[in-house]
Design an enzyme around this catalytic site. Structure first.
Site, mmCIF file in Angstrom:
data_model
loop_
_atom_site.group_PDB
_atom_site.id
_atom_site.type_symbol
_atom_site.label_atom_id
_atom_site.label_comp_id
_atom_site.label_asym_id
_atom_site.label_seq_id
_atom_site.Cartn_x
_atom_site.Cartn_y
_atom_site.Cartn_z
ATOM 1 N N PHE A 1 0.812 -1.225 0.000
ATOM 2 C CA PHE A 1 0.000 0.000 0.000
ATOM 3 C C PHE A 1 0.850 1.282 0.000
ATOM 4 O O PHE A 1 0.325 2.385 0.022
ATOM 5 C CB PHE A 1 -0.985 0.000 1.169
ATOM 6 C CG PHE A 1 -2.212 -0.863 0.914
ATOM 7 C CD1 PHE A 1 -2.431 -1.461 -0.327
ATOM 8 C CD2 PHE A 1 -3.156 -1.064 1.908
ATOM 9 C CE1 PHE A 1 -3.559 -2.247 -0.562
ATOM 10 C CE2 PHE A 1 -4.293 -1.845 1.669
ATOM 11 C CZ PHE A 1 -4.494 -2.442 0.450
ATOM 12 N N ASP B 1 9.907 -8.791 2.232
ATOM 13 C CA ASP B 1 9.381 -8.943 0.862
ATOM 14 C C ASP B 1 9.799 -7.802 -0.061
ATOM 15 O O ASP B 1 9.818 -6.641 0.321
ATOM 16 C CB ASP B 1 7.858 -9.034 0.879
ATOM 17 C CG ASP B 1 7.311 -9.158 -0.534
ATOM 18 O OD1 ASP B 1 7.817 -9.998 -1.284
ATOM 19 O OD2 ASP B 1 6.406 -8.378 -0.888
ATOM 20 N N HIS C 1 4.557 -15.776 -3.204
ATOM 21 C CA HIS C 1 4.429 -15.817 -4.677
ATOM 22 C C HIS C 1 5.343 -16.832 -5.370
ATOM 23 O O HIS C 1 6.254 -16.466 -6.108
ATOM 24 C CB HIS C 1 4.619 -14.431 -5.290
ATOM 25 C CG HIS C 1 5.723 -13.603 -4.696
ATOM 26 N ND1 HIS C 1 6.977 -14.083 -4.470
ATOM 27 C CD2 HIS C 1 5.745 -12.306 -4.295
ATOM 28 C CE1 HIS C 1 7.726 -13.126 -3.954
ATOM 29 N NE2 HIS C 1 6.993 -12.045 -3.842
ATOM 30 N N ASP D 1 -0.171 -9.911 -4.261
ATOM 31 C CA ASP D 1 1.049 -9.112 -4.427
ATOM 32 C C ASP D 1 0.705 -7.793 -5.146
ATOM 33 O O ASP D 1 1.453 -7.323 -6.006
ATOM 34 C CB ASP D 1 2.125 -9.887 -5.200
ATOM 35 C CG ASP D 1 3.494 -9.208 -5.138
ATOM 36 O OD1 ASP D 1 3.658 -8.239 -4.378
ATOM 37 O OD2 ASP D 1 4.394 -9.657 -5.878
HETATM 38 ZN ZN LIG Z 1 7.826 -10.388 -3.253
#
Ligand SMILES: [Zn+2]
Lengths: 432, 315
Positions: A64, A153, A233, A306
C-alpha cells in the site's frame, strides 16, 4: 446500524462446509443465526438472487506504499481497491519508505489504517533493519506493536545464518516469517524468466533455480528451527515439488500463488511491455500448470495478489528500467475464477477457501468465515457477469495492470465489513 | 518488389523477400561508393538523428557516413549530450527529437526492446542500431551481405558463430537472417555463453570447436569481454583462447575456401590470431565497407524509397 438480511444467495462458507442457497443475517456487525420477526422488518434486505455470498476475501500480500510512496497508492486508496475486489482483510508489506522495521513506523501505519482504511488492514514488519539483510529488526517490539508476520518482501534475506536466527527469534513470539525467495547472486540485472523467451528477446534472465534454492533453504530452516515460514508468490514448478515433499514430511511451511502466475506466462513479454514485468517473473506454461496443480493438492495453500501499484510514468519506460509489479486486488477474484474454476475445473467452494479461510488461518487472523458470532465481513459476487476492467477508472492511484481493457468474468457486487456495506458495485463508502 | 516498412527494429520480423530487397538495394549503393563523387541526393533535406545512448564508435560512424552519402543532415546525440543522463525519460527525449522536426531516428540503447518502444511513441521511422543483447539488425544485414558477396547463395552453407552468444545482439540478428537464407548455423563457445536453449532458434549448439569448424565455409567470431570473466562466465581470457581462440592450426579445420568474419573491435590474440585477422581469408574490412552500403539501403528504404528506383539508377 441496521441489521442485514441477505436473501437467495448461494452461501459458500468453507470454514463451515456450507454451500447452499439460503439466507445470511447480520446484527450489530456480527453474523447471527437469525433475526426476530421485528428485526427482520427493520433490517436492510439484500436480494442476492444469482449471487454468491462468501466470507470477505482475505489477501495476505499487498503493497500500500504508505509511508513514503503515496503517489503510487496509500492506505486509503489501497483499501478502496480491496473493497472493490471483495476483500475485507488484507496484510500489507513492510517495504515502505522508510521500511517498517521499527515500532515508530508501525505506529504511523496503524494510525493511517485507523484513520483511512475501509477494510481491515494489518501490518507486517521487516525481518532485518531497513530490509538491509544485515541484522535483525526488533522483532519482539514489532510483535508487541501488532504486526501479524515479519518479512523483507521485495527482497530476500541472503544470509542463511541471519535467516536461521530470525526463525528462532520470531518463533518465541509465535510470529510467522514470510519470505520472497530469490538468491540475489543468481539474478543480477535479471528482468524476466530465464528461458527460451529471454534468449530471444535478449533480456537478462532470472532462473527459477534462484527461487528453488531459497525455497529449499527455507524448508531446511523451518525443519531445523520449527518456525513457520510462508513462501511468497511461488513461481516455479521445482519449488512446488520441493514444497509438496516438505509438507508430506510435516514441515511447518506454507506457500502462496498469485493470480498472474497462474494466468500468464513469459510469452506475454514478447513486446517488452512493462505491464508484464514482476518479481518473481512470469515463467513457462509448465511452471504455471505446476502451480495450479499445487493449489489443487494443497502444496500451495492460498492465492494472494502481491498488489503492487506503480504510476504510469514509472512503468512507461524501457523494460529493463521499469519497476516490478502489477495491481491485483480488483481483478484477483475474476482472474482466479477464470483460471481455476473455468479452465481447471476446481470446485467453486475450493477456490473460495483458497481466498478466505486458508489465508486467515495461516496468519491466525479472525477472518475468512461466516460462523455465527464472527465479524460480518461478506463478499457478494456474480460468478457469471462479464465486465471490462478499466484500470484507469479503478480505485487505485495507479493503473499498472495486464488486465486493463480485458473482459473478465465474475464480478464483485457488494462488500460488507462489520455489517456495513462499504462497496455497492460502484462506489466505496469512505469512513466517517 | 516493394518496401512497406517504416522502421527497422529486428531481423526476426523481416521476410526473406525483405532481406533480399535490402541486399539488392545495398548492392546498388555499393557501386556508388566506388565512384569519384560518392554521394547521391536521395535524402537531401532530411534530418537524421543518431541517438546513441550506449557508447559506439564503429556503428555510429557507419550510420553517419551512410546518411551523408545520401545527402541527409545528421545530428548525433550520445549518452553524454542527451538529457537522459539528467534523468529525462526516453519518451521525453524521443519526443523532443521529433519536435525538433527530425525525419528519422537511429537508436543504440543498452535496453532490449527500446527501439520497439520508440516506434510506438514516435511518428517517424526508427532504426535499431543495437538494443542491448537483443538485435543489431544492420550488422546482421551487412554480415550476410558480405557472406553472399564472397560465397554466394547461403542455402545449406555451413556457418559457425563462435564466442559470446548469450550477450550478443550481433549473433541474434545473424541467426535470424541466416535461418531465413537457409544456412546451416552452428553456435560454438563455452557452455556458459552458448546455452543449449539457443537450439530453439533452429540452430545447432556445439561446445566442441573441432566438430563445429569442420568444413565450415564461414566462421564469425564475436568479441570476448573481460567483464564476462569477472562475472564468472569462464575462468580466464587465457583459458578461453586456449579452448576457443581461432589460430592457424584450427583454421585448417575449416573448408578450404572459408571466410573469417568479426564485427569488431577485435581482441587480437584473444578470439583470433593477428595473422588470421589480417590474412587472405579475413573479410573483416569488407564488413566495414559493406556496413555503409547496407545502412544506406536501410535509411533509404525506411524513409520511403523503393528498391527498383535505386537499383535501376545505379546500374
Ligand atoms: Zn515479493
Amino acid at each position: 446500524m441496521p441489521s442485514l438480511w441477505i436473501k437467495n444467495a448461494r452461501v459458500i462458507d468453507p470454514a463451515n462446509k456450507r454451500d447452499a442457497v439460503g439466507e445470511l443475517f447480520v446484527k450489530n456487525g456480527l453474523i447471527v443465526d437469525s433475526l426476530s420477526a421485528a428485526e427482520k422488518k427493520k433490517a436492510k434486505v439484500i436480494d442476492a438472487d444469482g449471487l454468491v455470498a462468501c466470507p470477505g476475501l482475505v489477501d495476505i500480500h499487498v503493497h500500500f506504499r504508505e509511508p513514503g510512496q503515496t503517489h503510487k497508492e496509500n492506505i486509503a486508496t489501497g483499501s478502496h481497491c480491496a473493497a472493490a475486489g471483495g476483500f475485507t482483510t488484507v496484510v500489507c508489506m513492510p517495504n515502505t519508505s522508510p521500511p517498517a522495521s521499527n515500532t515508530g513506523t508501525i505506529q504511523f501505519i496503524k494510525d493511517a489504517i485507523k484513520r483511512d482504511a475501509v477494510v481491515k488492514v494489518l501490518p507486517t514488519g521487516c525481518i532485518t533493519v531497513d530490509m538491509k539483510g544485515e541484522k535483525l529488526a526488533s522483532i519482539g517490539s514489532l510483535a508487541k506493536a501488532g504486526v501479524v508476520a515479519i518479512t523483507d518482501d521485495g527482497d530476500c534475506v541472503q544470509s542463511n545464518e541471519l535467516m536461521r536466527r530470525a526463525c528462532e527469534y520470531a518463533k518465541m513470539f509465535d510470529l510467522p516469517l514470510m519470505d520472497h525467495c530469490q538468491d540475489h547472486s543468481m539474478t543480477v540485472g535479471a528482468v524476466m524468466n530465464e528461458g527460451e523467451v529471454s534468449a530471444r528477446l535478449g533480456l537478462r534472465g532470472w532462473p527459477n533455480a534462484a527461487e528453488d534454492l531459497i525455497v529449499a533453504r527455507n524448508i531446511i530452516l523451518a525443519t531445523y528451527t520449527g518456525a513457520h515460514i510462508h513462501l511468497q508468490h511461488i513461481s516455479s514448478a521445482n519449488s512446488v515439488e520441493l514444497i509438496r515433499r516438505a509438507k508430506s514430511r510435516g514441515v511447518s511451511i506454507s506457500a502462496e500463488a498469485t493470480p498472474h502466475h497462474i494466468a500468464l506466462t513469459d510469452d506475454c513479454i514478447e513486446t517488452y511491455d512493462p505491464k508484464f514485468k514482476m518479481n518473481p517473473p512470469l515463467r513457462t506454461a509448465a511452471d504455471r500448470d505446476a502451480i495450479i496443480e499445487g493449489l489443487r493438492d494443497g502444496s500451495i495453500d492460498i492465492v494472494a495478489t502481491d498488489h503492487a501499484p506503480h504510476t504510469d510514468y514509472e512503468k512507461d519506460q524501457e523494460f529493463d528500467y521499469a519497476p516490478n509489479g502489477i495491481l491485483g486486488l480488483e481483478t484477483s477474484l475474476a482472474v482466479t475464477l477464470d483460471v481455476l474454476v473455468r479452465k481447471h475445473r476446481f470446485r467453486l467452494p475450493k477456490v473460495i477457501d483458497l481466498m478466505t479461510r486458508k489465508p486467515a488461518e495461516l496468519m491466525k487472523l479472525p477472518a475468512g468465515t461466516l460462523s455465527v458470532g464472527a465479524a460480518a465481513d461478506i463478499c457478494l459476487f456474480d460468478p457469471k457477469e462479464e465486465w471490462t476492467y478499466d484500470a484507469k477508472a479503478g480505485f487505485s492511484k495507479s493503473s499498472n495492470s495486464p488486465w486493463h481493457g480485458e473482459t473478465l468474468r465474475g464480478r464483485v457486487k457488494t462488500t460488507i465489513v462489520d455489517g456495513k456495506v462499504i462497496y455497492d458495485g460502484k462506489t466505496v463508502k469512505k469512513r466517517g | 518488389m516493394s518496401w512497406n516498412r517504416r522502421h527497422l527494429l529486428t531481423l526476426e520480423e523481416l521476410s526473406l523477400d525483405e532481406l533480399n530487397q535490402i541486399h539488392s538495394t545495398a548492392t546498388a549503393f555499393k557501386k556508388i561508393l566506388t565512384r569519384s563523387v560518392k554521394k547521391v541526393p536521395a535524402l537531401r533535406g532530411k534530418t537524421i538523428v543518431n541517438l546513441f545512448l550506449e557508447p559506439s564508435t564503429r556503428t555510429r560512424m557507419a550510420f553517419d557516413m551512410a546518411a551523408k552519402r545520401l545527402s541527409a543532415d545528421v545530428i548525433s546525440l550520445d549518452a553524454k549530450t542527451s538529457s537522459t543522463t539528467k534523468g529525462e525519460s526516453l519518451r521525453d527525449t524521443a519526443q523532443n527529437i521529433e519536435a525538433l522536426q527530425a525525419d528519422m531516428i537511429v537508436v543504440r540503447h543498452s535496453a532490449p526492446g527500446s527501439p520497439l518502444y520508440l516506434s510506438k511513441i514516435l511518428g517517424i521511422p526508427v532504426i535499431n542500431a543495437g538494443d542491448g543483447a537483443h538485435e543489431h539488425p544492420t550488422q546482421g544485414l551487412l554480415d550476410t551481405f558480405t557472406m553472399r558477396e564472397r560465397i554466394g547463395d547461403l542455402k545449406g552453407r555451413r556457418v559457425v558463430i563462435l564466442g559470446d552468444i548469450l550477450y550478443s545482439r550481433v549473433a541474434r540478428s545473424n541467426i535470424q537472417a541466416l535461418i531465413k537464407f537457409g544456412a546451416d548455423v552452428t553456435l560454438c563457445g563455452p557452455s556458459t555463453l552458448v546455452p543449449h536453449r539457443f537450439e530453439s532458434f533452429g540452430v545447432k549448439v556445439s561446445h566442441n570447436l573441432r566438430e563445429a569448424l569442420h568444413d565450415a565455409e564461414v566462421v564469425m567470431l564475436l568479441r570476448i569481454q573481460h567483464e564476462r570473466q569477472n562475472a564468472g562466465m569462464f575462468p580466464s581470457i587465457g583459458e578461453y583462447t586456449s579452448m576457443f581462440g581461432l589460430n592457424q592450426e584450427r583454421a585448417a579445420w575449416l573448408h578450404p575456401d572459408a571466410i573469417i568474419m568479426h564485427p569488431g573491435p577485435i581482441n587480437r590474440g584473444v578470439e583470433i590470431d593477428s595473422e588470421l585477422a589480417d590474412g587472405p581469408r579475413s573479410v573483416i574490412l569488407d564488413q566495414v565497407t559493406n556496413g555503409i552500403a547496407v545502412r544506406m539501403a536501410v535509411l533509404y528504404l525506411c524513409s520511403g524509397g523503393q528498391p527498383e528506383y535505386v537499383t535501376s539508377s545505379a546500374a
